[in-house]
Design a protein around this motif. Structure first.
Motif, short mmCIF file in Angstrom:
data_model
loop_
_atom_site.label_atom_id
_atom_site.label_comp_id
_atom_site.label_asym_id
_atom_site.label_seq_id
_atom_site.Cartn_x
_atom_site.Cartn_y
_atom_site.Cartn_z
N UNK A 103 9.28 13.80 -0.61
CA UNK A 103 8.96 12.39 -0.81
C UNK A 103 10.07 11.75 -1.64
N UNK A 104 10.80 10.83 -1.01
CA UNK A 104 11.94 10.19 -1.67
C UNK A 104 11.47 9.23 -2.75
N UNK A 105 12.19 9.24 -3.88
CA UNK A 105 11.89 8.31 -4.96
C UNK A 105 12.17 6.87 -4.56
N UNK A 106 13.03 6.70 -3.52
CA UNK A 106 13.43 5.35 -3.09
C UNK A 106 12.54 4.82 -1.98
N UNK A 107 11.58 5.64 -1.51
CA UNK A 107 10.72 5.22 -0.41
C UNK A 107 9.64 4.25 -0.86
N UNK A 108 8.76 3.89 0.06
CA UNK A 108 7.66 2.98 -0.28
C UNK A 108 6.81 3.54 -1.41
N UNK A 109 6.28 2.64 -2.21
CA UNK A 109 5.43 3.06 -3.32
C UNK A 109 3.99 3.22 -2.84
N UNK A 110 3.17 3.78 -3.70
CA UNK A 110 1.75 3.89 -3.39
C UNK A 110 1.16 2.50 -3.13
N UNK A 111 1.57 1.54 -3.93
CA UNK A 111 1.09 0.16 -3.75
C UNK A 111 1.48 -0.37 -2.38
N UNK A 112 2.71 -0.08 -1.95
CA UNK A 112 3.16 -0.51 -0.62
C UNK A 112 2.28 0.11 0.48
N UNK B 258 -0.78 1.05 0.41
CA UNK B 258 -2.17 0.64 0.51
C UNK B 258 -2.39 -0.46 1.55
N UNK B 259 -1.33 -1.14 1.93
CA UNK B 259 -1.45 -2.12 3.01
C UNK B 259 -1.32 -1.45 4.38
N UNK B 260 -1.00 -0.14 4.37
CA UNK B 260 -0.90 0.63 5.61
C UNK B 260 -1.65 1.95 5.42
N UNK C 197 -11.01 0.30 2.36
CA UNK C 197 -9.79 0.81 2.98
C UNK C 197 -8.95 -0.30 3.59
N UNK C 198 -9.58 -1.39 3.95
CA UNK C 198 -8.88 -2.47 4.65
C UNK C 198 -8.49 -3.64 3.74
N UNK C 199 -8.69 -3.47 2.44
CA UNK C 199 -8.25 -4.49 1.48
C UNK C 199 -7.28 -3.81 0.51
N UNK C 200 -5.97 -4.02 0.67
CA UNK C 200 -4.97 -3.27 -0.09
C UNK C 200 -5.20 -3.27 -1.61
N UNK C 201 -5.46 -4.42 -2.20
CA UNK C 201 -5.64 -4.49 -3.66
C UNK C 201 -6.89 -3.73 -4.09
N UNK C 202 -7.91 -3.77 -3.28
CA UNK C 202 -9.15 -3.07 -3.60
C UNK C 202 -8.94 -1.56 -3.50
N UNK C 203 -8.20 -1.12 -2.50
CA UNK C 203 -7.91 0.31 -2.35
C UNK C 203 -7.07 0.81 -3.52
N UNK C 204 -6.07 0.04 -3.91
CA UNK C 204 -5.23 0.44 -5.04
C UNK C 204 -6.06 0.48 -6.33
N UNK C 205 -6.97 -0.48 -6.49
CA UNK C 205 -7.84 -0.51 -7.66
C UNK C 205 -8.72 0.74 -7.70
#
Length: 451
Positions: free
Chosen positions: A1-10, A12-14, A122-130
């Motif tokens: 897992x690359x440190x430069x790749x998408x973040x966990x927050x990113x 959550x929208x996928x 699962x379908x609401x990114x901010x809620x999933x991250x929360x």
């Protein structure tokens, strides 16, 4: 897992991509976002227990992230909760039930009900991250350094061993900075859930560990159904990871009986929040679900309006008893207990903290369950003797004098020391009566009576 790749927050929208990652890559994403919080979990105290041999040759989640270090129990428990979220999203029923005892196994229908309950989040990114953040930070109050950090910053002590209370105090002192990443409304949701957790614990009610008066804390959730739902989802994942330090191959504790109990807590909570039932009635909802489960398997009917049956129902809940043989064993241990122990213990277990002062004995479910060890190799008579020794100790703890003059709803005593220093020793197996003389813990929390 690359440190430069998408973040966990990113991710959550996928979620379809997030939960398609390997276990290691998913957990590395979590570590990248929550390095400080996982570090605190490495220092958190644990209830311990005996590891199963199913883990031989399989690295723990903790080892995946910290291969050069010893296992960290609370890290493993938390990360199994995260992996359970992945299994729920992907519909991986077999991954969830894994090594669960066949008689206790979560049903496919209940697994689907869980998936349906989580689907919107699962379908609401901010809620999933929360939700993920809520899972990660849930137990960092067990890190003694967090208490020290609070006391150094605020220049006053935390007079409690309640890790949920320590967590909310740390949040209010600005010592859990990850919360600032959330949108304001979700930050408010997670903090409200923590405030609820500082006085009300889903698992404690599911196991009849707390007292009816503790349900009064649910009043802060009135008008905040999303926050209550998020707290429930986090707590269900918490029970899924509860044995993750002993068996990290599945969600060992997310059994049918535990799911039923936690669902009963949610249902009781919702009806209390909407003023449909009172606190004592809400508590009875949980006890009644346990006895209905056991009645369906042939156990005798318990009349919860009778003190003896109410007390036995609490004890059955404490060990999440879900099969007929174990229920009969508990019933035999209870009814054959000498009157001078059973009668005062019955009275103590019926006190609700509303009409009289009650005693909440924290960690008693773990102590009773590990004392009996229902699936262990001991004979039925040995298990009865061990359970009765645990009940004699419980009676001493609940009957100990309360030298506080102000009116109280309930007090809390924590028996973790007796669990670790007595029940989890070889000497206990040789002579369970040593528990009967274990030290009675001091009162660690008091709840004032309402005027």
């Amino acid at each position: 897992m690359s440190e430069d790749g998408p973040s966990l927050r990113d991710y959550t929208s996928r979620p379809h991509e997030l939960f398609a990652l390997s276990d290691r890559d998913l957990l590395l994403l979590v570590k990248r976002d929550f390095e400080e919080e996982l570090s605190r979990l490495q220092w958190a105290y644990s209830v311990g227990g005996n590891k199963t041999d199913v883990n031989l040759g399989l690295p723990s989640p903790s080892k995946l992230l910290y291969p050069e270090e010893n296992d960290h129990d609370e890290v493993n428990r938390t990360l199994i909760s995260i992996l359970t979220l992945k299994w729920i999203y992907n519909g991986q029923y077999e991954a969830v039930v894994g090594n669960q005892d066949e008689a206790l196994r979560l049903s496919p229908e209940s697994f689907q009900a869980i998936r349906d309950f989580y689907d919107r989040t699962f379908n609401i990114p901010e809620e999933l991250y929360t939700l993920i953040m809520s899972v990660v930070v849930n137990d960092i109050g067990k890190d003694k350094k967090l208490t020290t950090d609070y006391e150094e910053k605020m220049r006053k002590p935390i007079n409690t061993s309640n890790h949920d209370m320590i967590l909310i105090k740390a949040v209010e002192a600005g010592l859990v900075p990850c919360l600032d990443r959330l949108e304001a409304e979700y930050k408010a949701d997670i903090i409200l859930g923590m405030k609820l957790g500082s006085e009300f614990n889903f698992g404690q009610l599911a196991q009849a560990e707390n007292v009816p008066a503790a349900l009064e804390a649910l009043n802060i959730m009135k008008g905040h159904p999303r926050s209550f739902k998020l707290r429930f989802m986090e707590q269900l994942l918490d029970i899924a990871g509860a044995a993750g330090h002993l068996d990290w191959t599945c969600a060992k504790k997310l059994t049918q009986s535990n799911y039923d109990a936690f669902r009963a807590v949610y249902d009781a909570g919702i009806t209390i929040i909407y003023d449909i039932i009172n606190l004592r009635q809400g508590y009875v909802v949980v006890l009644n679900r346990r006895q209905m489960l056991l009645r369906a398997k042939g156990f005798r009917v318990l009349d919860l309006s009778k003190k003896e049956d109410y007390a036995l129902a609490r004890i059955l809940c404490m060990s999440s008893v879900a099969d007929l043989d174990t229920a009969k064993l508990y019933s035999r241990a209870w009814t054959s207990l000498e009157d001078e122990v059973r009668n005062p213990l019955c009275e103590s277990l019926n006190k609700d903290g509303i009409s009289d002062t009650a005693v909440q004995v924290t960690y008693i479910p773990a102590l009773v369950t590990q004392a009996v060890d229902p699936s262990g190799p001991w004979s039925a008579e040995e298990k009865v003797r061990s359970l009765q020794s645990a009940l004699r100790y419980l009676q001493r703890v609940m009957s100990a004098p309360i030298d506080i003059k102000t009116p109280l709803s309930y007090v809390e005593r924590n028996v973790l020391s007796a669990l670790k220093n007595v029940v989890q020793t070889k000497e206990f197996r040789q002579d369970p009566t040593i528990l009967e003389n274990a030290d009675i813990p001091e009162i660690c929390y008091t709840k004032a009576a309402k005027h």
